[in-house]
Write a protein that holds these residues in place. Structure first.
Motif, mmCIF file in Angstrom:
data_model
loop_
_atom_site.group_PDB
_atom_site.id
_atom_site.type_symbol
_atom_site.label_atom_id
_atom_site.label_comp_id
_atom_site.label_asym_id
_atom_site.label_seq_id
_atom_site.Cartn_x
_atom_site.Cartn_y
_atom_site.Cartn_z
ATOM 1 N N VAL A 83 0.829 -1.203 0.000
ATOM 2 C CA VAL A 83 0.000 0.000 0.000
ATOM 3 C C VAL A 83 0.866 1.257 0.000
ATOM 4 O O VAL A 83 0.475 2.286 -0.562
ATOM 5 C CB VAL A 83 -0.977 -0.014 1.198
ATOM 6 C CG1 VAL A 83 -1.838 1.238 1.208
ATOM 7 C CG2 VAL A 83 -1.874 -1.247 1.136
ATOM 8 N N THR A 84 2.046 1.207 0.590
ATOM 9 C CA THR A 84 2.948 2.352 0.526
ATOM 10 C C THR A 84 3.322 2.656 -0.917
ATOM 11 O O THR A 84 3.341 3.822 -1.345
ATOM 12 C CB THR A 84 4.212 2.087 1.361
ATOM 13 O OG1 THR A 84 3.868 2.019 2.749
ATOM 14 C CG2 THR A 84 5.234 3.194 1.167
ATOM 15 N N ILE A 85 3.625 1.611 -1.692
ATOM 16 C CA ILE A 85 3.937 1.816 -3.112
ATOM 17 C C ILE A 85 2.718 2.373 -3.832
ATOM 18 O O ILE A 85 2.806 3.342 -4.603
ATOM 19 C CB ILE A 85 4.387 0.493 -3.751
ATOM 20 C CG1 ILE A 85 5.651 -0.029 -3.074
ATOM 21 C CG2 ILE A 85 4.642 0.691 -5.240
ATOM 22 C CD1 ILE A 85 6.109 -1.386 -3.605
ATOM 23 N N GLY A 86 1.562 1.744 -3.588
ATOM 24 C CA GLY A 86 0.363 2.192 -4.259
ATOM 25 C C GLY A 86 -0.026 3.613 -3.908
ATOM 26 O O GLY A 86 -0.516 4.360 -4.766
ATOM 27 N N SER A 87 0.210 4.034 -2.668
ATOM 28 C CA SER A 87 -0.179 5.385 -2.256
ATOM 29 C C SER A 87 0.643 6.448 -2.963
ATOM 30 O O SER A 87 0.182 7.584 -3.127
ATOM 31 C CB SER A 87 -0.029 5.528 -0.737
ATOM 32 O OG SER A 87 1.333 5.473 -0.349
ATOM 33 N N VAL A 88 1.858 6.112 -3.382
ATOM 34 C CA VAL A 88 2.693 7.080 -4.089
ATOM 35 C C VAL A 88 2.368 7.103 -5.579
ATOM 36 O O VAL A 88 2.370 8.168 -6.206
ATOM 37 C CB VAL A 88 4.191 6.757 -3.870
ATOM 38 C CG1 VAL A 88 5.079 7.701 -4.667
ATOM 39 C CG2 VAL A 88 4.544 6.842 -2.391
ATOM 40 N N LEU A 89 2.055 5.946 -6.168
ATOM 41 C CA LEU A 89 1.884 5.852 -7.609
ATOM 42 C C LEU A 89 0.439 6.033 -8.059
ATOM 43 O O LEU A 89 0.199 6.286 -9.240
ATOM 44 C CB LEU A 89 2.388 4.489 -8.103
ATOM 45 C CG LEU A 89 3.856 4.160 -7.814
ATOM 46 C CD1 LEU A 89 4.210 2.806 -8.397
ATOM 47 C CD2 LEU A 89 4.782 5.230 -8.367
#
Length: 506
Positions: free
Chosen positions: A248-254
């Motif tokens: 989710v950290t990756i998804g929240s940025v992209l």
């Protein structure tokens, strides 16, 4: 009957093309995961914080990171297809607090013994032995005359060995009181994970309707709009976010609905908007009018490659956790590539590694049917070794991004291992997303990158607290005063791009 139906769906998906399998998955989503935590989930929670490079383990004890010492080999069979015998209930919900030394869980008793052998008393009368990972970087005291002593006394309030004697605990109780409640919470969370209870919080949500809008303001709004089962217990929330924080950290940025923006307080820079807009264009493709028949065939973009460097615990996460990325970007293909000398840690059942052949020069472990739109590869090697061979070249800022979870760029024990990697990452001009355990850890990494690549990089995301950090706290067994959270902070950078202008000829 549920397991047979699930098996039938999986068998069907493995025999059809990508376009057909996506449609089938949406019409008949896979069944929920078992409510009992699997071995993979348990090990991922307990071993998610260990030294990130093999060389770090060979350094002095004083520079080791905040990782649990009780990791063991695990079975990497998919939790959705694995049938486990029900485990007996060891602890009740109202019986989770136990001192580490007298714990009914053997793993925690071994952890207490490890702490007594390696952790030192923080009382200011002792001469300092190491720099704290979470403090300002300065020793607690420089006037102590007593030699360093290992911890031996367990605080009755938190149940963790914190001082060498009861006298020093009482004398320094005011300082210990600042973290005592957090240590008690860590104690109970560790016992809860091994209590043998049902874990409905690991029942992750699957695909959702295309018309459903995702709100990425915080954990609560994200889980609600992603149709997760309601988590009404704070402890269960902490356990779930410990796994979900990585994807989710990756998804929240992209994601196009990212909580990070160019508005005041949004932390996204102008250069960051340029880089992330390119990736978001690929991850959120426009409607092409494609269909299921021959007339509906359309050209598809290549998969977005996410290179996760220095991978360790994140590579052994349950695949149901990483599938959250595929559900966040249902119309694009994603290729996760774990690279690092320890990227196969906790995956002992997959050894020996595949041989290195001309078709597989780095002996990569490839998982090609994780989801119709997701593929995962694992390479046990340093990234700079792979990069120099041109194996993944060319790199495209529209399709590639790098992720470094707690890399320890500025840590004395591991910074030398990144010295050859960072210049190569800057050459690709692709975004590099970096997380840190604490503000001190993150600022140390930023300072190291600033010295190593001065003037050669642009900050894409200003450093700050991660909106989707793990809500569960972690304890450094080498220093009980050092408390941190997985992916506490996040920032991003990329190699500086120089705009070329052509001078018109006279």
């Amino acid at each position: 009957m549920a397991s047979r139906a699930e098996h039938a769906v999986r068998s069907t998906l493995s025999q059809v093309c990508t376009r057909c399998s996506i449609s089938s998955a949406r019409r008949a989503p896979l069944g929920r995961l078992p409510t009992r935590t699997s071995a993979v989930q348990s090990r991922a929670l307990t071993s998610a914080g260990r030294p990130r490079q093999a060389a770090a383990r060979s350094n002095a004890v004083s520079v080791q990171k905040r990782w649990s010492s009780d990791a063991a080999s695990v079975s990497f069979e998919s939790p959705a297809t694995k049938t486990e015998e029900p485990r007996p209930r060891v602890l009740r919900d109202d019986d989770l607090f136990h001192s580490f030394t007298n714990s009914p869980i053997p793993e925690i008793r071994r952890r207490a013994a490890f702490m007594r052998q390696h952790a030192h008393c923080p009382h200011p009368d002792h001469r300092p032995t190491r720099i704290s990972e979470s403090a300002s970087g300065a020793p607690a005291s420089t006037t102590g005359n007593l030699p360093a002593a290992h911890v031996d006394f367990e605080c009755p309030d938190c149940g963790i060995p914190v001082y060498c004697s009861k006298e020093h605990w009482m004398a320094d109780y005011e300082n210990h009181l600042q973290i005592c409640d957090t240590l008690k919470q860590i104690n109970e969370d560790d016992h809860d994970l091994r209590s043998g209870r049902l874990f409905p919080e690991f029942d992750f949500a699957g695909p959702q309707l295309e018309e459903a809008m995702i709100n990425m303001t915080n954990w609560d709004t994200f889980l609600y709009t992603r149709n997760f089962e309601a988590i009404n217990n704070d402890r269960s929330m902490r356990q779930a976010t410990r796994l979900l924080t990585y994807p989710v950290t990756i998804g929240s940025v992209l994601h196009e609905l990212s909580p990070y923006s160019v508005h005041p307080g949004g932390r996204l820079t102008t250069e960051g908007l340029k880089s992330l807009s390119a990736l978001r264009y690929t991850l959120h493709p426009p409607r092409s009018g494609g269909g299921m028949d021959v007339k509906g065939l359309r050209l598809e973009a290549p998969p977005v490659r996410l290179f996760i460097l220095g991978a360790r615990a994140e590579s052994s996460l349950p695949r149901s956790a990483w599938l959250q990325l595929a559900h966040l970007f249902p119309h694009s293909r994603i290729h996760l590539i774990f690279i690092g000398p320890e990227s196969m840690t906790n995956r002992d059942d997959e050894f020996p590694l595949p041989p290195r052949t001309p078709s597989n020069p780095f002996g990569a472990v490839v998982e090609d049917r994780v989801w119709p739109t997701m593929k995962i590869s694992t390479i046990v090697d340093y990234y700079h070794t792979v990069h120099k061979t041109g194996h993944f070249a060319p790199y495209d800022p529209y399709f590639d991004a790098f992720v470094l979870f707690h890399p320890g760029l500025g840590h004395p024990a591991s910074s030398h291992e990144w010295r050859d990697t960072i210049p190569l990452l800057l050459e690709t001009k692709a975004p590099v997303i970096v997380t840190g355990y604490t503000q001190f850890d993150m600022e140390r990494d930023i300072e190291w990158v600033g010295k190593t690549a001065a003037g050669e990089f642009d900050v894409l995301l200003e450093p700050g607290e991660n909106a989707f950090r793990s809500l569960r706290w972690d304890l450094n067994d080498m220093d009980p005063q050092d408390v941190s959270a997985g992916n506490w902070g996040v920032w991003a950078f990329r190699g500086k791009r120089y705009e070329a202008t052509r001078k018109e000829e006279e």
